[in-house]
Design an enzyme around this catalytic site. Sequence first.
Site, PDB file in Angstrom:
ATOM      1  CG  HIS A  54      -1.985   1.034   1.177  1.00  0.00           C
ATOM      2  ND1 HIS A  54      -3.086   0.952   0.352  1.00  0.00           N
ATOM      3  CD2 HIS A  54      -2.129   2.198   1.860  1.00  0.00           C
ATOM      4  CE1 HIS A  54      -3.856   2.012   0.530  1.00  0.00           C
ATOM      5  NE2 HIS A  54      -3.291   2.783   1.434  1.00  0.00           N
ATOM      6  CB  SER A  99      -8.107   2.084  -3.180  1.00  0.00           C
ATOM      7  OG  SER A  99      -6.843   1.878  -2.566  1.00  0.00           O
ATOM      8  CG  HIS A 100     -10.282   3.872   2.705  1.00  0.00           C
ATOM      9  ND1 HIS A 100     -10.932   4.120   3.883  1.00  0.00           N
ATOM     10  CD2 HIS A 100      -8.962   3.932   3.019  1.00  0.00           C
ATOM     11  CE1 HIS A 100     -10.060   4.343   4.852  1.00  0.00           C
ATOM     12  NE2 HIS A 100      -8.853   4.230   4.350  1.00  0.00           N
ATOM     13  CG  ASN A 101     -10.548  -0.987  -2.724  1.00  0.00           C
ATOM     14  OD1 ASN A 101     -11.291  -0.045  -2.955  1.00  0.00           O
ATOM     15  ND2 ASN A 101      -9.556  -1.320  -3.521  1.00  0.00           N
ATOM     16  CG  HIS A 102      -8.415  -4.711   1.972  1.00  0.00           C
ATOM     17  ND1 HIS A 102      -8.292  -4.421   0.637  1.00  0.00           N
ATOM     18  CD2 HIS A 102      -7.836  -5.930   2.148  1.00  0.00           C
ATOM     19  CE1 HIS A 102      -7.666  -5.421   0.033  1.00  0.00           C
ATOM     20  NE2 HIS A 102      -7.376  -6.355   0.918  1.00  0.00           N
ATOM     21  NE  ARG A 121      -6.349  13.306   6.546  1.00  0.00           N
ATOM     22  CZ  ARG A 121      -7.360  12.466   6.732  1.00  0.00           C
ATOM     23  NH1 ARG A 121      -8.581  12.938   6.945  1.00  0.00           N
ATOM     24  NH2 ARG A 121      -7.175  11.161   6.709  1.00  0.00           N
ATOM     25  CD  GLN A 245      -8.221   4.002   8.334  1.00  0.00           C
ATOM     26  OE1 GLN A 245      -9.212   3.351   8.006  1.00  0.00           O
ATOM     27  NE2 GLN A 245      -7.167   4.108   7.552  1.00  0.00           N
ATOM     28  N   GLY A 535      -2.138   9.084  -8.713  1.00  0.00           N
ATOM     29  CA  GLY A 535      -2.847   7.816  -8.693  1.00  0.00           C
ATOM     30  C   GLY A 535      -2.539   6.974  -7.479  1.00  0.00           C
ATOM     31  CB  SER A 538      -6.028  -0.895  -4.307  1.00  0.00           C
ATOM     32  OG  SER A 538      -6.622  -1.778  -3.381  1.00  0.00           O
TER      33      SER A 538
END
Length: 740
Positions: A54, A99-102, A121, A245, A535, A538
């Site tokens: 990551h 990405s914030h997939n998991h 951010r 988070q 970019g 992931s």
Amino acid sequence: MTPKIKWNNNVNITPALVKEHGLSDDEYALCLKILGRTPTLTELGIFSVMWSEHCSYKSSKLHLKTLPTKAPWVIHGPGENAGVIDIGDNQAIIFKMESHNHPSYIEPYQGAATGVGGILRDVFTMGARPIANMNALRFGAPDHPKTRHLLSGVVEGIGGYGNCVGVPTVGGETNFHSSYNGNILVNAMNVGLADQDKIFLSAAAGIGNPVIYVGSKTGRDGIHGATMASTEFTEDTEEKRPTVQVGDPFTEKLLIEACLELMSTDMVVAIQDMGAAGLTSSSVEMASGGGVGFAFNLDMVPQREEGMTPYEMMLSESQERMLIVLKPGREAEAKEIFDRWDLDFAVIGVITDTGNLTLTFKGEIVADIPTQPLADNSPEYDRPWVKTAPKADLKPADVAAPEDMKQALLKMIGSPNLCSRDWIWQQYDTQVMADTIQKPGGDAAVVRIHGTNKAVAITTDCTPRYCHADPFEGGKQAVAETWRNLTAVGATPLAITDCLNFGNPERPEIMGQFVGCIEGMREACIALDYPVVSGNVSLYNETNGTGIHPTPAIGGVGLFKDSSKMVTIAPKAEGEILILIGETRGHLGASLYLDVMEGREEGRPPPVNLALEKKNGDFVRVQINEDRISACHDISDGGLYVALAEMVMASEIGMDITIDNGNTPLHAYAFGEDQGRYILSVSPEYRDEVLRNARADGVTAQVIGKTTGASLTLTAADPISMSELIGTHQNWMPDYMSID
């Protein structure tokens, strides 16, 4: 007195502990070589997150280097927090997709919400005010037991965060496929506006300059989030909830305003958000980028939980935090700003000339680690890969024609991947800031540059079934589709960001998908003069060894110098002439028609002729900007008839269509997904001029009908009333989400 180094933090570094941190034997051996000793637990954690897929891009950066990243209008390409492009008048657009997939699969609301917060951010840390959010979402099959819950939570999280922080969510895409049953995709994009002479970078500078922590306090949420995002899911996924988070959009809004106020002064040397890997990644990237070291006293880090260890503080991914290097002696002035916005402000360290990240806690050094090997010189792998085997051609005759063309179209537009997304968009505030001039539902969103006649067009797109069938053609098509979407509203496409979602790169067939998509993307970007400026990658989007369809989501940005030139997909009046631009051969391989009508996913995807793509698109853009076009829509998923239906529903003006399909079977002509095509709606007075211009430019153009009445009348099909068309299109998702 120099603090004594507490090398092992009372923890024995065992092979099992190293494996638990996701480091290979070779990587751990490299850690030992770099340090010349056994790492402390905190150092092991730092190596773990910084060398995770990551953060390090160790499997992908070799191939990412081949993408075109430069153009006269590119101010900053990949390597900064976000890409920066010139839009004239000393203004710049700053944008990126992440990405914030998991996390979103484990905890959909917070995973999606913090994905939005993180991408905000990335943009405002460079001095930009965020002006628009977009997203690209992929969920499992509608009949999968988790899909409805995940869709509901993700959409609520995106809307809840974006709406509260006061940035409009202006569009995106949402698709369903069984390959995402165990691993959904939540890709968030943000676009911001900055002055070119007030762009801030992350490279630290100035020996002795103070390093400042601002924002929220540090807690234990999100620890090992970066390493979790670098492994595939297994049966114990549910146990990983603590790694997700927790976001607070109201604090994020305060942080945006405080940071922008600080950046309006001359105090800031460098600034970086605490994203994946939190305080570790921000400090390492800032120090390594500037060729300096950081010395931190972790006792000074604001903490919201009792008894936090150095390991926890460095690896926490608590949200709404930033790291800033200030000019010396300006701490009190800066603190006044953050006090006024009711945010934490703490001097936690200084810049050193050591090149190391040196961490002190309770009078003892708990980590002393070189930053260059952690960031710029992290491992880089040329993983084995195999090319995806080509699929057989699927001719129109290989796909059955429907018994009833009208019913076929209704089934198509009422299917999960083509139905209305109003249920989603109604949960987003698309109008906050009052500059959104084209809302979700068209080819691209358009947002005015406040106080000017300029505007930016924004879109996200990818067709994973194409990428699965042929990664090279799929990668080309993903880039070309966004270029076409921007063109269809009249904007000049400038640059892209990407979010490259793939399975386990240690499997050669998956790595082959990645390489193929990159090669296709590169070819399209070069041909279309459409560089990559930012970019995210992931990987490990797998569950128990089953990977997702390769999904290189592309976010495109284009510019209007005069926003009055913008068009939508909705014709303006009855009697307009409908002109089909581009060649139609009835390509049904890997099409939605094949999937919806026959339940098959077979064949090669439609080839992307980039020379024709550019010629057709440039022609269309000129006609729009010379005010000859009333409405325009690109033809993509579902083909010609679906695109016509979408135009009818957008305008609530009917159409009478008569097409000359020649030797191509009608169902293939109607639902084939040949690329590089548009539908133009033209006032009768411009009909002959547009056709004449097309002939002069060597562009295929064919009159296929006109706008009229209150129904859609298609070749060889019964008329479809407006109420039947709209009802069928709008009902699927609300009905699906209302099931108990």
